[in-house]
Design a protein around this motif. Structure first.
Motif, PDB file in Angstrom:
ATOM      1  N   ILE A   1     -11.540   6.577  -2.059  1.00 25.80           N
ATOM      2  CA  ILE A   1     -11.950   5.334  -2.724  1.00 25.80           C
ATOM      3  C   ILE A   1     -11.782   5.433  -4.234  1.00 25.80           C
ATOM      4  O   ILE A   1     -11.268   4.520  -4.885  1.00 25.80           O
TER       5      ILE A   1
ATOM      6  N   SER B   1      -9.338   3.290  -6.544  1.00 23.80           N
ATOM      7  CA  SER B   1      -9.957   2.412  -7.540  1.00 23.80           C
ATOM      8  C   SER B   1      -9.337   2.594  -8.918  1.00 23.80           C
ATOM      9  O   SER B   1      -9.245   1.640  -9.698  1.00 23.80           O
TER      10      SER B   1
ATOM     11  N   SER C   1      -8.248  -4.266   1.214  1.00 26.87           N
ATOM     12  CA  SER C   1      -9.714  -4.255   1.360  1.00 26.87           C
ATOM     13  C   SER C   1     -10.143  -4.007   2.804  1.00 26.87           C
ATOM     14  O   SER C   1     -11.283  -3.608   3.048  1.00 26.87           O
TER      15      SER C   1
ATOM     16  N   ILE D   1     -10.368  -0.204   2.408  1.00 22.10           N
ATOM     17  CA  ILE D   1     -11.360   0.248   1.432  1.00 22.10           C
ATOM     18  C   ILE D   1     -12.762  -0.229   1.806  1.00 22.10           C
ATOM     19  O   ILE D   1     -13.740   0.507   1.651  1.00 22.10           O
TER      20      ILE D   1
END
Length: 491
Positions: free
Chosen positions: A191, A195, A316, A319
């Motif tokens: 993650i 990010s 998404s 994630i």
């Protein structure tokens, strides 16, 4: 039935279980807000001071006591003084009651693990969380309205906890920690790596490295750092003491304490880089000011992040589930740790085998948790959290400081810690535990009382009254009940 003493089959099992107990919801959603709200990068100074002054110092007390006595918290305090056993049951009851609502929050996350695969929270995550998940109401009549999805998720988490805690120490907690903690770290790494590639990530992570030096002169900032360490390392919850009591002879206690404390803090800081980077992306793409996005607790996890995932596109769907699975794994490792100290004390005093104790504790815990699966559940949960953490838990930590710093022969603990450890402790640590630490905890406790009192209303007054009576009566009863284990009274 004879008393059977469990023991870790390796130091790695102990360290991973300790890190797993520390890494919880507070690391993922509390720390980023505390960091941002208290000076950004400059907060790291009081934070690091707190790790040494409060975190490692108090963990060493718990390690030394657990390792030296090799008994449950209730039996340890009975051994120190027969009059102190109610204090042990008070601390254990506080921990158990915290677990009952902690399980509920982990249950909410379980719902979002499922939702994250389809973004089932819709276009308005805020409204969805309040109306569709919690069915929240401020009306007292809401306590008679059961929310099925929450009730089912709470049952699932309690069932998982029971499956783990009823097993042998190494087959249950040890094995689960060895599986879930590495998985958690891999997912957080993925993650954070992703990010940092997002547009606007630097808007977020730069906050960590942007210090507000004036904040260092603010006592509130230092108290925030102390508070974060208390909750992040699960101090005073009998976890470290219980786990250390299972250590074999020859264990390096001080070395382990340093490893656990810095692993936990490293996780917090590293995770914050990812959290802030994602919020920076949200600030850039939505135009919402960064300071309006940074919040803590359920608002960050179940409202802000679903909003972020809604703007993130197809990635998404990967994630999102990873994020909510991280919270789930961190929550489960914390829940099983919270329950272990309670189960051990009951099992040792009344000679009930591990499986039966875990079953009874989990059934009672689930029954209490059903209160949070009602329309008024989120309101009740807020009062539980405020009162138990800000008042009761800190009182327990303060009492432990005074008991082991002033009543017990403190030099014996120094000898226990230094016997096998590479890193040694001495008079400085003794001064911290006897003088500095009680003052810090007392200040936190006074602040907690202030926050609890200023947020009072008829509903919270009723709940706090019930909790206070429970925390007085139940520990007294448990300490007065005669032990089935006749060795219990051997001092």
């Amino acid at each position: 039935m004879t008393e059977v003493k469990s023991e870790w089959n390796s130091n790695l099992a102990f360290v991973l279980a300790m890190i797993g107990s520390a890494v919880g919801l507070g690391n993922i959603w509390r720390f980023p807000n505390v960091l941002y709200s208290n000076g950004g990068g400059s907060f790291m100074i009081p934070y690091i001071v707190s790790i040494f002054l409060l975190g490692i110092s108090f963990v060493l007390v718990e390690y030394a006591v657990g390792y030296k006595f090799k008994k449950s918290l209730a039996r340890i305090l009975f051994t120190v003084s027969k009059k102190l056993e109610p204090v042990a049951w008070f601390i254990l009851l506080v921990v158990f009651l915290i677990t009952t609502y902690y399980v509920c929050v982990v249950g909410w996350d379980l719902i979002y693990v499922v939702l994250s695969f389809t973004k089932g929270w819709g276009a308005n995550p805020d409204l969805y969380f309040a109306n569709n998940v919690l069915h929240a109401t401020d009306s007292v009549s809401g306590i008679f309205t059961i929310v099925p999805n929450v009730l089912i998720s709470i049952f699932v988490i309690w069932f998982i906890a029971w499956l783990i805690n009823k097993r042998d120490l190494n087959e249950g907690i040890g094995k689960v920690s060895k599986i879930l903690l590495p998985l958690l770290c891999i997912m957080v790494l993925a993650i954070v790596a992703f990010s940092l590639t997002l547009p606007g990530a630097s808007i977020g992570y730069s906050q960590i490295f942007k210090p507000d030096w004036s904040a260092l002169g603010n006592s509130e900032v230092w108290l925030a750092a102390f508070g974060q360490i208390v909750f992040s390392l699960s101090l005073g919850m009998a976890i470290a003491m219980t786990y250390a009591s299972y250590l074999p002879e020859g264990s390096k206690l001080v070395d382990n304490a340093v490893i656990v404390a810095f692993s936990n803090s490293g996780f917090e800081v590293f995770n914050s880089i990812g959290i802030f980077s994602i919020l920076g992306f949200m600030a850039l793409t939505s135009g919402i000011p960064f300071n309006e996005l940074v919040t803590e607790g359920t608002g960050l996890a179940f409202v802000v992040f679903p909003q972020v995932f809604n703007t993130m596109g197809s990635v998404s769907y990967i994630i999102g589930p990873l994020f909510f699975l991280c919270i789930l794994f961190a929550g489960i490792t914390s829940v099983i740790a919270l329950l272990e100290g309670v189960c051990y004390s009951i099992s040792e005093k009344f000679l009930i085998e591990r499986k039966k104790t875990a079953t009874a504790v989990c059934i009672v815990g689930f029954c209490i948790s059903t209160i949070f699966a009602t329309g008024l559940g989120s309101t009740i949960l807020g009062v539980f959290d405020s009162y138990l953490n800000n008042f009761a838990l800190l009182l327990g930590i303060l009492l432990e400081c005074l008991i082991f710093g002033w009543i017990y022969k403190f030099d014996d603990l120094i000898e226990t810690l230094n016997e096998n450890s590479t890193i040694k402790v001495g008079k400085l640590w003794k001064t911290v535990i006897k003088f500095i630490l009680p003052i810090c905890i007392f200040c936190l406790w006074a602040q907690g009382i202030y926050y609890t009192v200023t947020d009072i209303n008829p509903i919270s007054t009723t709940i706090i009254t019930i909790l206070t009576v429970t925390l007085i009566v139940v520990p007294f009863i448990l300490s007065k009940l005669p032990a089935i284990n006749k060795d219990y009274y051997n001092v």
